[in-house]
Motif scaffolding. Structure first.
Motif, PDB file in Angstrom:
ATOM      1  N   LEU A 158       0.772  -1.131   0.148  1.00  0.00           N
ATOM      2  CA  LEU A 158      -0.121  -0.092   0.142  1.00  0.00           C
ATOM      3  C   LEU A 158       0.845   1.180  -0.143  1.00  0.00           C
ATOM      4  N   GLN A 159       0.368   2.256  -0.435  1.00  0.00           N
ATOM      5  CA  GLN A 159       1.195   3.533  -0.500  1.00  0.00           C
ATOM      6  C   GLN A 159       0.701   4.502   0.557  1.00  0.00           C
ATOM      7  N   TYR A 336      -2.045   5.923   5.595  1.00  0.00           N
ATOM      8  CA  TYR A 336      -2.316   5.323   4.410  1.00  0.00           C
ATOM      9  C   TYR A 336      -3.609   4.941   4.529  1.00  0.00           C
ATOM     10  N   GLU A 337      -4.075   4.302   3.353  1.00  0.00           N
ATOM     11  CA  GLU A 337      -5.385   4.000   3.266  1.00  0.00           C
ATOM     12  C   GLU A 337      -5.735   2.280   3.113  1.00  0.00           C
ATOM     13  N   THR A 364       6.270   3.007   0.837  1.00  0.00           N
ATOM     14  CA  THR A 364       5.600   1.758   0.680  1.00  0.00           C
ATOM     15  C   THR A 364       5.382   0.977   1.782  1.00  0.00           C
ATOM     16  N   LEU A 365       4.130   0.635   2.095  1.00  0.00           N
ATOM     17  CA  LEU A 365       4.069  -0.157   3.326  1.00  0.00           C
ATOM     18  C   LEU A 365       3.675  -1.597   2.640  1.00  0.00           C
ATOM     19  N   THR A 366       4.128  -2.595   3.380  1.00  0.00           N
ATOM     20  CA  THR A 366       3.815  -4.170   2.993  1.00  0.00           C
ATOM     21  C   THR A 366       2.950  -4.500   4.328  1.00  0.00           C
ATOM     22  N   VAL A 367       1.709  -4.834   3.926  1.00  0.00           N
ATOM     23  CA  VAL A 367       0.650  -5.010   4.895  1.00  0.00           C
ATOM     24  C   VAL A 367      -0.007  -6.402   4.727  1.00  0.00           C
ATOM     25  N   ALA A 376       8.154  -0.867   6.355  1.00  0.00           N
ATOM     26  CA  ALA A 376       7.676   0.409   5.555  1.00  0.00           C
ATOM     27  C   ALA A 376       8.916   0.910   4.993  1.00  0.00           C
ATOM     28  N   VAL A 377       9.001   1.391   3.667  1.00  0.00           N
ATOM     29  CA  VAL A 377      10.309   1.660   2.962  1.00  0.00           C
ATOM     30  C   VAL A 377       9.951   3.134   2.343  1.00  0.00           C
TER      31      VAL A 377
END
Length: 379
Positions: A158-159, A336-337, A364-367, A376-377
């Motif tokens: 997710l952004q 983020y959404e 950029t989040l990896t969820v 989170a990058v």
């Protein structure tokens, strides 16, 4: 005790006409004159039930000479030509007069030795309510929860965006000051204190041990005499005799029963008394003393907080016998959404890591499907 022997006569059933309970002395069926044969059920004899305790046959023993003579004739044999049964001492077949040869078949002999009683069937155990719940949970895992767990651990990207940063820094001033402590005398050893140099290398020391008083330090278990203790136990003792019987199949429709008396044993309760040591708890006392020592004590603290500006340390110096201790913490808020607006907080541990994050920066989040942020990058 002397043995008691008797002969029990068995019975057989005719498979030709259906006659039942034919005494073993009859080699032919009294109803249809069919000879008893080796095939089918005619070769099997019923010798009646036995008492489950003594093993004694419930049938009466035979006493007439004819039956006793048949019983002592040896194992029956079956003619190889016509299949008829014959006395064990017969040389030719009574049915077809064929001579007894090596191809004659012997009558089957039953094993009538006492069999141990069958073990009682285990009682079905009822599951407790707690175990039922556990099994239900495990069952649901196999058919549902495990699948949900697998789906829930799947990841997607997710952004997001950095919406806020904050920091906190504090400087704590501590001074090495004298204090009075209390300790057990046997654990205290006089040691000269040493003052710190540039906030390090100090030794608290132990001096001026004084004011020692006796106080309870604990308890110990000590012998307090003896006492006679009796416990009820059970043992096996001889209580007379009982009859025990065994049977041996003679192979000709008769069994020999041998009975003798054996010692009977019963359960007897008795008191087992022994002299045992009695114990009590006794208080243990020791000398507790005051002594002088040194310890670090906080004297002052100054703190700074900020958001967008670079982190900085508050000003606070250390004097003689003093030191300063630094504390710092950092926070980065990322919005983020994911089925609605959410916020994830990062907590860098060092200043250089914190300074890499800027307000308005893309992330950029990896969820996982269950909403857990794994990474989170910065973009």
């Amino acid at each position: 005790m002397a043995e008691r022997r008797r002969i029990i006569e068995g019975s057989w059933n005719c498979t030709s006409c259906g006659a039942r309970n034919i005494p073993a002395r009859h080699k032919n069926c009294p109803s249809c004159n069919n000879p008893r044969e080796l095939t089918g059920k005619e070769s099997e004899f019923d010798f009646g039930d036995v008492d489950p305790v003594t093993g004694k046959s419930t049938r009466e023993g035979v006493t007439d000479a004819q039956a006793l003579d048949l019983a002592g004739a040896g194992e029956d044999w079956f003619c190889a030509y016509c299949g008829a049964s014959n006395r064990g001492d017969a040389k030719v077949c009574r049915q077809c007069s064929a001579e007894r040869g090596s191809d004659a078949k012997a009558a089957p002999v039953a094993d009538l030795s006492p069999k141990p009683p069958p073990a009682p069937a285990p009682k079905p155990r009822r599951l407790s309510k707690a175990w039922i719940i556990v099994l239900a949970v495990l069952g649901s895992c196999c058919f549902g929860t495990c699948a949900v767990g697998y789906w829930g651990n799947l990841e997607h990207d997710l952004q997001g965006e950095v919406v806020a940063t904050s920091w906190r820094r504090a400087v704590v001033q501590e001074r090495f000051v004298p204090e009075t402590h209390t300790g057990w005398r046997d654990q205290l050893s006089t040691t000269a204190p040493r003052m710190p140099v540039n906030g390090a290398g100090e030794v608290p020391g132990v001096t001026n041990i004084r004011g020692c008083v006796s106080r309870q330090r604990g308890t110990r278990r000590v012998a307090d005499g003896t006492e006679r203790v009796c416990r009820t136990k059970t043992r096996k003792v001889a209580c007379g005799t009982e009859e025990k019987c065994s049977r041996r199949d003679k192979g000709n429709g008769f069994v020999e029963e041998v009975c003798h008396d054996v010692t009977k044993y019963c359960n007897e309760s008795y008191e087992d008394c022994q002299t045992e040591t009695r114990y009590r708890n006794e208080p243990v006392y020791a000398q507790q003393c005051d002594y002088d020592t040194y310890a670090w004590k906080q004297m002052d603290q100054r703190e700074l907080k900020g958001t967008d500006e670079p982190p900085r340390w508050p000003q606070l110096s250390a004097g003689a016998n003093e030191r300063v201790r630094r504390e710092e913490s950092y926070r980065v808020s990322v919005r983020y959404e994911d089925d609605g607006v959410k916020e994830h907080v990062l907590e860098p541990t060092r200043e250089d890591e914190f300074l890499q994050w800027k307000k308005g920066q893309g992330v950029t989040l990896t969820v996982t499907n269950l909403g857990k942020v794994e990474k989170a990058v910065r973009r």
